[in-house]
Structures are given as structure tokens and as C-alpha cells.
Design a protein around this motif. Sequence first.
Motif, mmCIF file in Angstrom:
data_model
loop_
_atom_site.group_PDB
_atom_site.id
_atom_site.type_symbol
_atom_site.label_atom_id
_atom_site.label_comp_id
_atom_site.label_asym_id
_atom_site.label_seq_id
_atom_site.Cartn_x
_atom_site.Cartn_y
_atom_site.Cartn_z
ATOM 1 N N GLY A 196 0.807 -1.221 0.000
ATOM 2 C CA GLY A 196 0.000 0.000 0.000
ATOM 3 C C GLY A 196 0.834 1.262 0.000
ATOM 4 O O GLY A 196 0.329 2.342 -0.284
ATOM 5 N N ILE A 197 2.147 1.163 0.313
ATOM 6 C CA ILE A 197 3.016 2.328 0.327
ATOM 7 C C ILE A 197 4.466 1.900 0.107
ATOM 8 O O ILE A 197 4.899 0.869 0.607
ATOM 9 C CB ILE A 197 2.883 3.135 1.645
ATOM 10 C CG1 ILE A 197 3.661 4.455 1.570
ATOM 11 C CG2 ILE A 197 3.313 2.317 2.850
ATOM 12 C CD1 ILE A 197 3.331 5.413 2.706
ATOM 13 N N GLY A 198 5.180 2.663 -0.723
ATOM 14 C CA GLY A 198 6.613 2.495 -0.923
ATOM 15 C C GLY A 198 7.294 3.814 -0.609
ATOM 16 O O GLY A 198 6.617 4.826 -0.354
ATOM 17 N N LEU B 141 -3.753 8.619 6.542
ATOM 18 C CA LEU B 141 -3.327 7.502 5.703
ATOM 19 C C LEU B 141 -3.805 6.171 6.265
ATOM 20 O O LEU B 141 -4.137 5.247 5.529
ATOM 21 C CB LEU B 141 -1.802 7.482 5.586
ATOM 22 C CG LEU B 141 -1.157 8.497 4.637
ATOM 23 C CD1 LEU B 141 0.354 8.408 4.726
ATOM 24 C CD2 LEU B 141 -1.608 8.278 3.208
ATOM 25 N N LYS B 142 -3.835 6.066 7.593
ATOM 26 C CA LYS B 142 -4.232 4.809 8.221
ATOM 27 C C LYS B 142 -5.693 4.456 7.940
ATOM 28 O O LYS B 142 -6.106 3.316 8.123
ATOM 29 C CB LYS B 142 -3.995 4.873 9.725
ATOM 30 C CG LYS B 142 -2.525 4.772 10.116
ATOM 31 C CD LYS B 142 -2.351 4.757 11.628
ATOM 32 C CE LYS B 142 -0.891 4.550 12.027
ATOM 33 N NZ LYS B 142 -0.710 4.519 13.483
ATOM 34 N N GLU B 143 -6.469 5.442 7.507
ATOM 35 C CA GLU B 143 -7.880 5.168 7.230
ATOM 36 C C GLU B 143 -8.054 4.299 5.985
ATOM 37 O O GLU B 143 -9.100 3.706 5.778
ATOM 38 C CB GLU B 143 -8.640 6.484 7.058
ATOM 39 C CG GLU B 143 -8.754 7.279 8.348
ATOM 40 C CD GLU B 143 -9.479 8.602 8.167
ATOM 41 O OE1 GLU B 143 -9.543 9.360 9.138
ATOM 42 O OE2 GLU B 143 -9.979 8.837 7.048
ATOM 43 N N PHE B 144 -7.005 4.238 5.145
ATOM 44 C CA PHE B 144 -7.079 3.362 3.982
ATOM 45 C C PHE B 144 -6.926 1.915 4.444
ATOM 46 O O PHE B 144 -6.149 1.600 5.333
ATOM 47 C CB PHE B 144 -5.976 3.705 2.976
ATOM 48 C CG PHE B 144 -6.233 4.980 2.235
ATOM 49 C CD1 PHE B 144 -5.784 6.186 2.768
ATOM 50 C CD2 PHE B 144 -6.917 4.991 1.046
ATOM 51 C CE1 PHE B 144 -6.013 7.371 2.106
ATOM 52 C CE2 PHE B 144 -7.146 6.165 0.370
ATOM 53 C CZ PHE B 144 -6.700 7.361 0.905
ATOM 54 N N ASN B 145 -7.718 1.029 3.817
ATOM 55 C CA ASN B 145 -7.720 -0.379 4.215
ATOM 56 C C ASN B 145 -6.322 -0.977 4.162
ATOM 57 O O ASN B 145 -5.622 -0.868 3.166
ATOM 58 C CB ASN B 145 -8.653 -1.173 3.299
ATOM 59 C CG ASN B 145 -10.105 -0.838 3.539
ATOM 60 O OD1 ASN B 145 -10.445 -0.360 4.615
ATOM 61 N ND2 ASN B 145 -10.952 -1.068 2.554
ATOM 62 N N GLY B 146 -5.941 -1.629 5.236
ATOM 63 C CA GLY B 146 -4.695 -2.363 5.270
ATOM 64 C C GLY B 146 -3.461 -1.547 5.561
ATOM 65 O O GLY B 146 -2.373 -2.106 5.652
ATOM 66 N N LEU B 147 -3.575 -0.222 5.698
ATOM 67 C CA LEU B 147 -2.383 0.596 5.886
ATOM 68 C C LEU B 147 -2.009 0.795 7.352
ATOM 69 O O LEU B 147 -0.880 1.188 7.635
ATOM 70 C CB LEU B 147 -2.563 1.966 5.222
ATOM 71 C CG LEU B 147 -2.331 2.011 3.712
ATOM 72 C CD1 LEU B 147 -2.419 3.431 3.206
ATOM 73 C CD2 LEU B 147 -0.982 1.430 3.354
ATOM 74 N N THR B 148 -2.922 0.559 8.267
ATOM 75 C CA THR B 148 -2.624 0.812 9.677
ATOM 76 C C THR B 148 -1.447 -0.030 10.148
ATOM 77 O O THR B 148 -0.463 0.499 10.690
ATOM 78 C CB THR B 148 -3.856 0.521 10.553
ATOM 79 O OG1 THR B 148 -4.907 1.404 10.153
ATOM 80 C CG2 THR B 148 -3.536 0.758 12.021
ATOM 81 N N GLN B 149 -1.495 -1.336 9.946
ATOM 82 C CA GLN B 149 -0.410 -2.217 10.391
ATOM 83 C C GLN B 149 0.881 -1.906 9.640
ATOM 84 O O GLN B 149 1.965 -1.862 10.232
ATOM 85 C CB GLN B 149 -0.797 -3.674 10.178
ATOM 86 C CG GLN B 149 0.271 -4.649 10.686
ATOM 87 C CD GLN B 149 -0.166 -6.101 10.527
ATOM 88 O OE1 GLN B 149 -1.317 -6.382 10.263
ATOM 89 N NE2 GLN B 149 0.763 -7.016 10.687
ATOM 90 N N THR B 150 0.759 -1.649 8.324
ATOM 91 C CA THR B 150 1.942 -1.337 7.509
ATOM 92 C C THR B 150 2.640 -0.096 8.020
ATOM 93 O O THR B 150 3.863 -0.074 8.210
ATOM 94 C CB THR B 150 1.542 -1.143 6.042
ATOM 95 O OG1 THR B 150 0.996 -2.359 5.552
ATOM 96 C CG2 THR B 150 2.745 -0.762 5.195
ATOM 97 N N LEU B 151 1.892 0.982 8.267
ATOM 98 C CA LEU B 151 2.489 2.229 8.729
ATOM 99 C C LEU B 151 3.062 2.083 10.132
ATOM 100 O O LEU B 151 4.105 2.667 10.446
ATOM 101 C CB LEU B 151 1.463 3.356 8.680
ATOM 102 C CG LEU B 151 1.067 3.810 7.268
ATOM 103 C CD1 LEU B 151 -0.031 4.852 7.330
ATOM 104 C CD2 LEU B 151 2.267 4.355 6.510
ATOM 105 N N ASN B 152 2.408 1.320 10.981
ATOM 106 C CA ASN B 152 2.951 1.092 12.322
ATOM 107 C C ASN B 152 4.314 0.402 12.240
ATOM 108 O O ASN B 152 5.255 0.733 12.971
ATOM 109 C CB ASN B 152 1.984 0.245 13.147
ATOM 110 C CG ASN B 152 0.768 1.037 13.603
ATOM 111 O OD1 ASN B 152 0.788 2.270 13.619
ATOM 112 N ND2 ASN B 152 -0.299 0.345 13.943
ATOM 113 N N GLU B 153 4.437 -0.591 11.323
ATOM 114 C CA GLU B 153 5.720 -1.268 11.134
ATOM 115 C C GLU B 153 6.767 -0.306 10.591
ATOM 116 O O GLU B 153 7.916 -0.306 11.034
ATOM 117 C CB GLU B 153 5.542 -2.440 10.160
ATOM 118 C CG GLU B 153 4.713 -3.578 10.710
ATOM 119 C CD GLU B 153 4.445 -4.644 9.659
ATOM 120 O OE1 GLU B 153 3.800 -5.644 9.997
ATOM 121 O OE2 GLU B 153 4.863 -4.466 8.507
#
Length: 497
Positions: A332-334, A444-456
Amino acid sequence: MGRMNDYTEKGRMFRPGRGFLRAGILVVMLLLLLMPVEASAARISKRSKTLLKGQSFTLRVKGTSQKAKWSSSKRSVARVNSAGVVKAKKVGKAVITARVGNKKYTCTVTVKQPVNSLKLNKTGIILKKGKSTTIKAKVKPRSASNKQLVWKSSDSKIASVSSKGKVTARKAGSATITARTKDGSKLSASCVVLVQDPKKPMKLSQKTMKLQQGASKALSVSGTSSKIVWSSSDYSVAGVDENGTVTGVGVGKAKIMAMLADGLWIAYCDVTVAAPGPSPSAEALRFLDILAKYSREIQAQKATGHFLGYSNSSSLIKGTWEGVLNDMTTRGIGYTNCAHTVRLALCEMGKITPSQMFWGLNGAIHFGAGVEATLRQSCDILHVEKTVEQLMAEDGLLPGDICTWKGIGHTNVYAGKDANGQALWIDTGRGTGSDGSYVAVKDLKEFNGLTQTLNEDIKNDHNVPDLSKSIYIFNSLNPGGINLGAVKVAYIIRLMR
């Protein structure tokens, strides 16, 4: 005569009693229990198995406590270790044998060639409702045993896809078409489809335009009052600003695209740029074309909720653009940064390797081990220490020049002039004129699946302490103006060969 189960004892007829029968049955059962059963009850867990080259599976001999001795009829095709683990080595057939005592059990293993590369001929398609096109897939190697693909649309109500990759536009919107391998190699490739709304037509003031290098001309739009997003198919040839002003950058042809902000209508102008005098090398134009490709892919990814953010952390950025694009697609993000984007394009051209690092550093260039010598094989490295105005007056800047700056740690790429003769830059810095903005992490975390990714990512990003609050998100790599005050260009890395 007596019956068959009677016999004579001392002249008397004798018939066996129940006790005698019970004793006989017990004897038979005891004999059965004492007989070895492994030979008849033991069996191998698989009699046949098909694997892709590189895959493994485990065979077992069931129904026995004895240890099996394993062997392969063709170790070059399939190997087996002492625990029964079979590894597929190359295409072909091999018989795996398990010996238990004086018995042997076999499994025929067939090894097939998997698909190891899948690419589509298009990463983005624009269609009007009711129209169709076919996406072509390139599957490698040619020797792959099963080249079949499974096609799927993220939203078949917007764009459907057939089993052969034929895409049909159903209604306005965007959808992602994905092709996946069917052989078990689990490879996939995607293409973003934008379906235009025929009820929102718009026209450009010109369908064709001729410019000299360095000259500019404005395009206008009629038929809509909505916001227009401008872009070029090749910024090494023709750039365009947010107002539709087109600037000739290098000799060649390009398409200028005007798109409604919702992406549901697009119009084009074909631009031809010709110019005498100094011009960038073919390699510099190729370099700019790669950066323009990155820009288009960033736009297409963002249209489907996938982002490119700014980071200096080596734990977040990848060594190749393919790796960055894969992060955007799968996570979801690079991430990228000013010098990183330049290195990605040079790496794609084969000028440096993914591990070779360099960046602008306070009036100098920081080179990793051996990088300067590698770059000098295809580039001139010029020490200038002049302002942009001085360099432009002297024709000292060419499109595709990689510039580092005196007094700041920054690297960007000169892309030509705008309508007012001001320099345009391809710049993946934070807020220095590149096409992007800061976005709050909570948004950004409101997008599906990005919360865990951004936390990492926040946990792993030890180089940018403000990542937990906001991230600079790029919309594209469209050339734009930058304001660095009186800062001078320190060095120019110019692609020549």
C-alpha cells in the motif's frame, strides 16, 4: 456315512464339541498375531507426485516402525534425503524408492518448469464506456510447463476481463486487472483501467503543437469547469505545468494529457519539439524517459489508493524501482527520496548496481566504494559552483543533468524551462517544488490495510523522526519550479555514453 465334520474314534462316531472349536479359533488367531505384518500393511504415502522445479515435499512409509532407506533413480531430477524429503531439481521424471527390510516402495515424481517471470504490456489503460482492448502477457521462460493465466478484475462492474485478457469498459470509474499464474508459482501482474464518462466530454484548444526547444505555449480546455490534471507522456521532450503551459524540453514527440481530477475524461495534444544548438545525449533522454515512466506509474498507483512516500531510511527504501513499485502494490506504500530516485533510474539503465550509493552532501558528492569510477564510465562529473541563472545563461544546463547543491544535502534533475524561461526540476525532495504534499499518518491509516503497515514502517524508520506524524506523499514526478534561494549548483553528473 457320517457327516463331513464327524470322525470315528474306537468304533464310535464322534462330533467335535464347542470347546474344541473355541480352542481351534484361538490357535488360528495366535498364529495370525505372531506373523510379521509390516510387509502387508506398510505403504508409501504417495505413489505419484507432480512438482515445480524448486519445490519440495515429504514422503513417508506408513504402517511400519522400521526406518526406510531412501534413494532416487535420477538425482539430477529429484533428490531425496534420509528423512524422505524430496527436492525437485530439474524438469523430468524420477522414481523415489523406500526400502524397508527386503521390501521396497516407490513414488514416481514428475518435475515441471514453473513460470519465473510475468509481465503485462500495459500498466495503465484508458477506455470509454463500451470499448474493449486486450492486455497481452509475457510469460517466461518459454519452456514453462503451464503458461495459463487466471484473469480477474477488482471491480467487474467498472471493467470486466475475459479468460484471455480482453478488457471491456462497463461504467465510469477505475479498476485493477490482475493476471495470475495457474501453475502454482504464485506470480501476478496488474494493470489499472480508467473508464471515461462519455457524459463529461472536454476539448483541448489544439490537437497538435510544434515547439522549439526551450519555447513554451499554453493549452486551454473547453467543455468543463472541473479541475484539470496535466501531464506529459515524455517529459524529456515536452513538459507541462499545472496551468497547461507546454514547454519544449528535448527534440522528439510527446503527448500532453489533460485529465479531469476524477480521471473519467482525458484529452490529448500531440507535441513535436525541434531545436538547434546543444541538446542532451540519447542516454540523458532515456534517463528522463525512465523518470517519466515512474511518474505515470505513481499516478496510476495513487488512483487505486497506493502511495509513494518520502523516507531517508535504508530499511524502507528498495534498491530497484521494481521493488518500490512492488511495495506500493502489495503493502500500500513504498518510499523514495531525492538521490534515491536518481539512483533507481541509473540502476535501471545499467549504469550502477542497486548496492552502489551516492548523494549530494553540502557542496560535495558522497560516493560509495567504487561508485565514482563506475559513473565516470558513462557520465561527465562537472564541478561548477554556479547559480542556476548563470548556468542557464551559459547553456550550462542540459535536460537530464543530475545536480547536487552547495550548502545543502540535495540531489535533483534539471528538466528544461517553463513558459517564463525558469528552470524546471524533477525533484523527489520534501516540499521543494515536487508534485506532492504532507499527509497526516492518521489520515493515511484510514485506507484499508495501511494501519499495520504504517505502524511497522514507523517502528523501522530510525532516520526520519517525524514519520509518525506525517508523510510526504508524491502525486507524480512532474517537473516543477523549486526555490532554493541563492544556493548554487555544486556538481553536475551528465549522462554522455
